[in-house]
Design an enzyme around this catalytic site. Structure first.
Site, PDB file in Angstrom:
ATOM      1  N   PRO A  18       0.862  -1.189   0.000  1.00 27.36           N
ATOM      2  CA  PRO A  18       0.000   0.000   0.000  1.00 27.36           C
ATOM      3  C   PRO A  18       0.903   1.245   0.000  1.00 27.36           C
ATOM      4  O   PRO A  18       1.562   1.533   1.002  1.00 27.36           O
ATOM      5  CB  PRO A  18      -0.799  -0.112   1.293  1.00 27.36           C
ATOM      6  CG  PRO A  18      -0.195  -1.224   2.067  1.00 27.36           C
ATOM      7  CD  PRO A  18       0.857  -1.910   1.279  1.00 27.36           C
ATOM      8  N   ASP A  35       5.890   2.393   2.446  1.00 25.77           N
ATOM      9  CA  ASP A  35       5.023   1.231   2.648  1.00 25.77           C
ATOM     10  C   ASP A  35       4.177   1.480   3.894  1.00 25.77           C
ATOM     11  O   ASP A  35       4.684   1.487   5.023  1.00 25.77           O
ATOM     12  CB  ASP A  35       5.898  -0.020   2.826  1.00 25.77           C
ATOM     13  CG  ASP A  35       5.074  -1.290   2.910  1.00 25.77           C
ATOM     14  OD1 ASP A  35       3.879  -1.219   3.259  1.00 25.77           O
ATOM     15  OD2 ASP A  35       5.637  -2.367   2.640  1.00 25.77           O
ATOM     16  N   HIS A  36       2.912   1.713   3.665  1.00 24.26           N
ATOM     17  CA  HIS A  36       2.050   2.113   4.770  1.00 24.26           C
ATOM     18  C   HIS A  36       1.768   0.978   5.748  1.00 24.26           C
ATOM     19  O   HIS A  36       1.210   1.177   6.809  1.00 24.26           O
ATOM     20  CB  HIS A  36       0.728   2.674   4.224  1.00 24.26           C
ATOM     21  CG  HIS A  36       0.128   3.756   5.087  1.00 24.26           C
ATOM     22  ND1 HIS A  36       0.491   3.971   6.402  1.00 24.26           N
ATOM     23  CD2 HIS A  36      -0.813   4.694   4.817  1.00 24.26           C
ATOM     24  CE1 HIS A  36      -0.203   4.970   6.907  1.00 24.26           C
ATOM     25  NE2 HIS A  36      -0.998   5.433   5.970  1.00 24.26           N
ATOM     26  N   ARG A  37       2.179  -0.231   5.361  1.00 23.11           N
ATOM     27  CA  ARG A  37       1.986  -1.338   6.287  1.00 23.11           C
ATOM     28  C   ARG A  37       2.939  -1.192   7.465  1.00 23.11           C
ATOM     29  O   ARG A  37       2.613  -1.516   8.603  1.00 23.11           O
ATOM     30  CB  ARG A  37       2.243  -2.685   5.600  1.00 23.11           C
ATOM     31  CG  ARG A  37       1.248  -3.021   4.510  1.00 23.11           C
ATOM     32  CD  ARG A  37       1.655  -4.289   3.791  1.00 23.11           C
ATOM     33  NE  ARG A  37       3.006  -4.157   3.212  1.00 23.11           N
ATOM     34  CZ  ARG A  37       3.652  -5.154   2.615  1.00 23.11           C
ATOM     35  NH1 ARG A  37       3.103  -6.343   2.533  1.00 23.11           N
ATOM     36  NH2 ARG A  37       4.849  -4.946   2.115  1.00 23.11           N
ATOM     37  N   LEU A  51       4.961   1.705   7.991  1.00 23.16           N
ATOM     38  CA  LEU A  51       5.261   3.079   8.375  1.00 23.16           C
ATOM     39  C   LEU A  51       3.989   3.906   8.482  1.00 23.16           C
ATOM     40  O   LEU A  51       3.128   3.839   7.617  1.00 23.16           O
ATOM     41  CB  LEU A  51       6.176   3.711   7.319  1.00 23.16           C
ATOM     42  CG  LEU A  51       7.521   2.981   7.135  1.00 23.16           C
ATOM     43  CD1 LEU A  51       8.187   3.434   5.860  1.00 23.16           C
ATOM     44  CD2 LEU A  51       8.408   3.248   8.347  1.00 23.16           C
TER      45      LEU A  51
END
Lengths: 370, 328, 452
Positions: C245, C421-423, C425
């Protein structure tokens, strides 16, 4: 319920007559005495030709067993005892007629023109033993029982459709009459009224199973009527009777008269094959000299010729010698041909070699890569 | 002049065209004459060409095939119709022992230019033993060519090519597709090669191999997955089962790295295993996932109340494809 | 297998056949870019003979012997299998051949399937094929078993598809050293590519061989096959976007101060043969920012449910070349001076442009910079190089009017876009990370504080 004894009165009822066995057509008696009216249909040359060929093929048969025992040939299916049936029938054909033999019909094949060398090569397991001379319409022995009867039917059908007078003949044994293809072939031949001769050698045994276990009907010839075709039961040890019977069946077929079922009653003297032990299923000892003497088609015809003064011991000697020489020369020739090459198995699988066969062949030739 | 024909009409058109073109062509089978065949694949041909060329035989499959062997030996080019594939069982001895072997065992002296046509496969709610798919038996018999058309155009072109080939051809006609749809079919004679697969759709994520009635199933599954997941697939109609079109198969798998084989025949011993083995032998380095087979089950083809469950359908193909594409 | 084959060469009388060795660890084929010698030409020892391009590198192959070129066995544009002959050189009566054969004895046994499909065209080919295969088997077995290497200490069977194994061989990646991120711990293509680093591996192109441009006559549309490197890049991108994501955060940075520093330092660097660039400073600033925000230099092991935080900051430098996007990696930026980083970047980007990147030079990246400044853009959403978790795009630097102390002034402004990477961070972490970089770039004097 209708009583058993009333049945025969019924319209449409048919009672099988158990004791009403079809007699054998015979020209020459075991003692050499012959039906003169029938002999009139034959020339001395024809009789001698039949005799010479019978002697020739018997020499081949015996030589083949010897070669098999010496390890020079593979399993062999001997036909000794059936020479009269095979030679008499095959000599009644034209060279252009089609012949469909089984593995026990080498005598017929050789009589129709199959070279001795090819015969040897076949039994030596060489691939070129399957070569068929271009001018000969003959197939190599059919192994699956009775299946080739339909090929004879199809070939005859083609000839008829083109308006040719070629005839096809198929050889088979009493065991084959139990197969479905026997029925299908005779039925097709009957329905399409085809120029085919069904030539059954009833030699009394299908390997170990006697004819009584093979068939409830006492004769094979009588089955012809079920297919609306002519049939004849002939003494298969009488080369002249066989010759005349087949000659007329073939001529009738050429003339558009349709198929014929011929039962040649005969016997094999030896084993089913060189891998078979006949003592397991029959009293081979009882088939002694006297027993054979009465049934041997060669002995019978020699007696006739000697009685008629058209054969001599010196001619007999010369025949044996020349035949022996011919056989030795043929075998030497066959043995001199190099062994078949492994890659030959890839030949003729298809008209054009498909990619996977090409690769497999090249792999074989390259020394084993898959 | 092209016509809109369904597959059975296209087959009849092929037979008609060759009967007119080659006097050696002969059709024989059960009910092929007056009745025009139980599926009407020979409709009107006997009337047009006569009883000697379009022959109603006795009800005897071994007789049909065996006498065709004889006819072919002696100059004819017979086209035998076996009413349903499973009805061929009595004639299989002729097929295996003679049809396939004649050229080889006579060392080329005799060849058998003959075609054995037979409807095959499930999906028409047929009675017992009217729905078998036993193509692997024939593929496993050296000497036979084996082809399966999946549309009217191929059916006519391949049948004409088969009738012109000098080797025996097992021409398997997917019954379910006989009347499944019409397609523009050229008039006269044309040939579709008997050794080429056809890539019906091109894609990148997976290669789907199918033949016969499974081709439209595979196509529908591929389309659905494209819409649902955005995946694109090579959909390959193998058409020729013997020989397999190796180049096309490998080229596709080398591109996509994933292979799914769809056939309605039983899984075990089915041709899918052969296709999978070919890929494994020659393109294993490309594989990003196990080769999947979506096939009929290893049970006798069941009675038609449950035949739809027996047959691979769009959903089962989608499961197989998803397994391959998402394997990581 | 004959000894001569094993050594990758065979000397027949005085005719020396120079064979393509595996020049890139696991490389299977090479394409001849151009010949540097011609038939009849005398060649010296180590004189370049031919320029070849492989999946990994473009390289000049030097002559192992002294002699005269007898025959070229392949033409420019040909693809040659490892082990296949390239040219024949007529040598003098010297001992050069045997010397050389010893010199190359370590070259792996060739897999000489010249054309894969013609596998059994002759006995000779079949023999060498078999030899090549067994060698291959040996090789892959060694890599699967780990050959007793400590890295394979788990003793577990390596799980990877044939394609991934093939790729690993090509890229020289030892699968036993990897922890797979796929289902059941399976090693994925990305795992291997990541281990190998850079996208030069993208040159492991389509093997379909249908790569020619076909234009339908008379059509307004030209159809260009979507294959090869482009397709690989695409796969990579799609994979990344599908898995990660992405969130992109943008910032603008005032560069005047740093540009002054750069200007002053440049001559010093040039004296040492290094062209100092802004990129070197940014890379270095990034490594410093990572010290505060280590999650930016990590990757996600989904299967294990663990985040792998990497201690070394290996900065990939996305480089636009004619062959496509290449990402050489400057190793361990944290431990290097700006000058060293600049020097590394200079060497690597030059090699990338020439197609001469070596193995390892595209391997092991942990975070990436994409410099778009030269082309010009003001913002973008760069795609993360999976399984990294961040990529920083640098945009065009230009004078802009900005407000400082309520006054409009002109400053050299540069925008940056950070995709993360929104997973792993949060947005705040990423913003802080960017702010830290901004701070370092805007105030070069702060760098003094970092000196150990």
């Amino acid at each position: 319920m209708i009583a058993e004894n009333e049945l025969s009165q019924l319209t449409g009822f048919f009672r099988h007559r158990e004791n009403d066995v079809l007699p054998l057509f015979r020209v020459v008696q075991p003692d050499g005495k012959a039906e003169e009216s029938m002999l009139a249909h034959l020339t001395v040359e024809q009789i001698q030709k039949i005799y010479r060929q019978m002697v020739r093929v018997r020499q081949f048969d015996r030589k083949s067993i010897a070669l098999q025992r010496q390890g020079k040939m593979g399993t062999y299916a001997p036909f000794e005892g059936q020479e009269a049936a095979q030679v008499g029938s095959a000599l009644a054909l034209r060279r252009s007629d089609w012949v469909f033999p089984t593995y026990r019909d080498g005598a017929a094949s050789m009589t129709h023109g199959m070279p001795l060398k090819t015969m040897f090569r076949y039994w030596m397991g060489q691939l070129d033993g399957f070569d068929v001379p271009d001018d000969l319409n003959i197939l190599h022995p059919c192994v699956p029982i009775a299946t080739h009867l339909l090929h004879a039917v199809g070939v005859a059908w083609a000839a008829k459709l083109r308006g040719e007078d070629t005839v096809s003949i198929c050889y088979f044994g009493d065991g084959a009459t139990s197969e479905g293809d026997f029925h299908e072939a005779l039925n097709f031949a009957g329905v399409f009224h085809l120029p085919v001769v069904f030539f059954c050698q009833n030699n009394g045994f299908a390997i170990s199973v006697p004819f009584q276990r093979q068939s409830a009907s006492r004769t094979i010839a009588e089955r012809a009527s079920a297919y609306a075709m002519d049939g004849i039961r002939v003494d298969g040890n009488d080369g002249l009777a066989v010759y005349l019977a087949v000659q007329s069946a073939v001529q009738k077929a050429r003339d558009g008269g349709g198929p014929t079922l011929i039962e040649a009653v005969t016997q094999r003297f030896g084993a089913h094959t060189t891998a078979d032990d006949p003592t397991r299923y029959r009293d081979q000892a009882s088939m002694d000299e006297a027993w054979r003497d009465e049934r041997d088609g060669i002995v019978r015809l020699r007696r006739l010729m000697l009685q008629k003064g058209v054969w001599s011991d010196s001619e007999e000697q010369r025949l044996l010698e020349s035949t022996s020489e011919e056989l030795l020369a043929a075998f030497d020739e066959a043995a001199a041909v190099p062994m078949s090459q492994p890659a030959e198995m890839f030949h003729h699988v298809y008209g054009q070699e498909l990619w996977h066969l090409k690769e497999q062949r090249q792999g074989l030739q390259a020394g084993g890569e898959a | 002049m092209a016509e809109e024909l369904n597959m059975v009409q296209a087959i009849a058109a092929a037979l008609d065209a060759k009967l007119a073109d080659d006097a050696r062509i002969m059709i024989l089978g059960e009910d092929v004459g007056v009745n025009g065949g139980v599926f009407r694949a020979t409709d009107g041909l006997q009337k047009k060409y006569g009883q000697n060329r379009v022959v109603d035989t006795p009800l005897a499959e071994s007789g049909i095939i065996g006498s065709s062997v004889g006819l072919a030996l002696n100059g004819f080019r017979p086209v035998a119709e076996i009413q349903f594939l499973a009805f061929m069982f009595p004639g299989l001895e002729q097929v295996f022992a003679h049809v396939a072997r004649m050229r080889s065992r006579t060392r080329g002296r005799f060849q058998l230019p003959m075609v054995i046509r037979t409807p095959y496969g499930a999906g028409i709610r047929g009675p017992e033993l009217h729905s078998e798919s036993l193509e692997s038996l024939f593929v496993h018999t050296p000497g036979l060519r084996v082809v399966v058309p999946s549309n009217p155009y191929d059916a006519k072109g391949m049948l004409i090519a088969a009738m012109e080939l000098d080797d025996p051809v097992m021409f398997l006609e997917p019954t379910r597709l006989y009347r499944a749809g019409k397609r523009s079919v050229p008039g006269g004679l044309y040939r579709v090669p008997l050794d080429e697969a056809e890539v019906l759709h091109e894609g990148d994520d997976v290669s789907i191999f199918a033949w016969g009635a499974m081709v439209p199933v595979a196509e529908r599954a591929a389309l659905a997955l494209h819409e649902e997941r955005g995946w694109t697939a090579d959909v390959v109609d193998l058409r020729s089962l013997m020989p397999l079109d190796r180049e096309t198969i490998l080229r596709s798998v080398e591109k996509t790295g994933r292979a799914v084989i769809v056939h309605e025949a039983h899984k075990t011993g089915g041709l899918g295993g052969e296709v999978a083995a070919l890929i494994a032998e020659e393109a294993i380095d490309c594989l990003r996932a196990p080769i999947m087979r979506v096939t009929g089950y290893d049970v006798p083809v069941p009675s038609f109340a449950v035949e739809d469950a027996y047959l691979p359908d769009e959903d089962r193909v989608k499961v197989g494809v998803t397994e391959a594409v998402t394997y990581e | 297998m004959s000894a001569t084959t094993a050594k990758g060469m065979s000397a027949v009388a005085d005719l020396f056949e120079f064979k393509l060795a595996d020049i890139g660890e696991g490389v299977q084929t090479a394409t001849i870019v151009r010949w540097l010698v011609e038939e009849g030409q005398a060649v010296r020892m180590d004189e370049p003979l031919v320029l070849v391009e492989t999946d990994k590198v473009t390289a000049e192959l030097p002559s192992p012997v002294v002699g005269v070129v007898d025959k070229l066995l392949a033409a420019a544009g040909d693809t040659v299998e490892v082990g296949a002959g390239l040219l024949k050189i007529r040598t003098g009566a010297g001992a050069s051949a045997s010397q050389q054969s010893q010199g190359t004895a370590a070259v792996p046994a060739p897999s000489a399937t010249t054309v894969a499909r013609e596998r059994v065209a002759s006995a000779a080919v079949a023999d060498s094929t078999a030899a090549g295969k067994s060698a291959d088997t040996e090789k892959s077995r060694a890599s699967v078993d780990g050959g007793g290497q400590p890295a394979a200490a788990t003793g577990a069977r390596v799980r990877a598809t044939p394609y991934v194994r093939h790729l690993a061989r090509q890229l020289g990646v030892d699968l036993t050293t990897l922890q797979g991120t796929g289902r059941n711990g399976r090693i994925s293509e990305e795992d291997v590519r990541h281990q190998a680093g850079g996208t030069k591996s993208d040159a492991v192109a389509s093997q379909s061989g249908r790569g020619t441009v076909q234009a339908a006559p008379g059509a307004d549309v030209e159809r260009i096959p979507f294959r090869g490197i482009r397709q690989k890049i695409a796969e990579h991108m799609v994979m990344s976007v599908r898995t990660i994501p992405h969130v992109t955060h943008m910032e603008e940075i005032e560069m005047d101060a740093l540009m002054d520093v750069l200007k002053k330092a440049k001559p010093h660097a040039e004296q040492k043969g290094t062209r100092l660039t802004l990129l070197a400073y940014v890379a270095k600033a990034m490594s410093m920012a990572v010290r505060d925000y280590p999650l930016l230099n990590s990757s996600l092991d989904e299967a294990a449910g663990e985040i792998l935080v990497k201690h070394r900051v290996n900065v990939g430098i996305a480089t636009d070349t004619e062959a496509g996007l290449l990402v050489p990696v400057v190793q361990n930026v944290g431990a290097k001076s700006v000058l060293q980083v600049a020097s590394d970047i200079q060497v690597l980007t030059e090699k990338a442009r020439l197609g001469k990147l070596g193995l390892g030079e595209t391997a092991g990246g942990t975070i990436t910079i994409s410099n778009m400044g030269g082309i010009g853009s003001i913002h973008a959403t760069p795609i993360i190089r999976h399984p990294e978790v961040a990529i920083l795009a640098l945009h065009k630097m230009e004078p802009r009017v900005v407000v400082r102390n309520d006054e409009p002034v002109i400053r050299k402004m540069m925008n940056v876009s950070l995709s993360f990477d929104h997973r792993l961070l949060d947005g705040a972490t990423a913003v802080r990370f960017t702010n830290r970089i901004k701070e370092l770039l805007e105030q070069p004097e702060l760098w003094l504080l970092e000196l150990a």
